[in-house]
Design a protein around this motif. Sequence first.
Motif, short mmCIF file in Angstrom:
data_model
loop_
_atom_site.label_atom_id
_atom_site.label_comp_id
_atom_site.label_asym_id
_atom_site.label_seq_id
_atom_site.Cartn_x
_atom_site.Cartn_y
_atom_site.Cartn_z
N CYS A 1 59.38 76.85 -1.78
CA CYS A 1 60.30 77.95 -0.62
C CYS A 1 59.88 79.14 -1.15
CB CYS A 1 61.43 78.13 -0.10
SG CYS A 1 62.30 77.81 -1.58
N ARG B 1 66.08 76.71 0.91
CA ARG B 1 65.68 75.90 2.47
C ARG B 1 64.83 74.63 1.80
NH1 ARG B 1 61.47 81.07 4.26
NH2 ARG B 1 62.09 81.53 1.38
N MET C 1 57.92 76.40 3.38
CA MET C 1 58.74 76.83 4.45
C MET C 1 58.40 77.90 5.51
SD MET C 1 61.21 74.81 4.19
CE MET C 1 60.31 73.35 3.40
N ASP D 1 64.14 82.48 6.36
CA ASP D 1 64.90 83.21 4.93
C ASP D 1 66.54 82.68 5.29
OD1 ASP D 1 65.90 83.37 2.23
OD2 ASP D 1 64.48 84.85 2.24
#
Length: 154
Positions: A7, A13, A87, A123
């Motif tokens: 990420c 994440r 991600m 996010d």
Amino acid sequence: MRVLFVCLGNICRSPTAEGVFRHKLREAGLEARVEVDSAGTGDWHVGKAPDTRTRLAAQRRGYDLSALRARQVALDDFSRFDLILAMDGSNLSHLQRLRPPGGAAELDLLLRRYQLALDEVPDPYYGGEDGFEQVLDLIEQASDALLCELKGRL
Ligand code: 4NP
């Protein structure tokens, strides 16, 4: 088999993905056969433990992220890992630009690979508590699908 989750900061994440997926591998008795790690494209949080909100949300579902420490993606990750799962699209394009010649790792978007409801893990850093629960919901689903894929490949 080696899998790297990526990420931006490696404090929300991707450490969640590392912790959840490792937990599922352990439950499946496959922990020794799959190496799991996570990293960030940015370097702001290198050396730090996961964000407290991330850690507590994960802990409430039985995942312990306390031993994890952030690191930045390194060029040798592209040859050390078989599969690098980003991600979001920005992480993926960063990885595509960074990939050195000969770095053979397969790059993909974690959620899109398994055709989940969203393509990207949003996010959560600047949002509220719900965002951290959503990260866990999406990553738990993707981890089940990834485990299923790896069982077929091992
Ligand atoms: P992550 O979340 O990429 O899921 O670890 C973020 C963490 C920190 C920042 C942004 C996103 N930041 O801007 O510091």
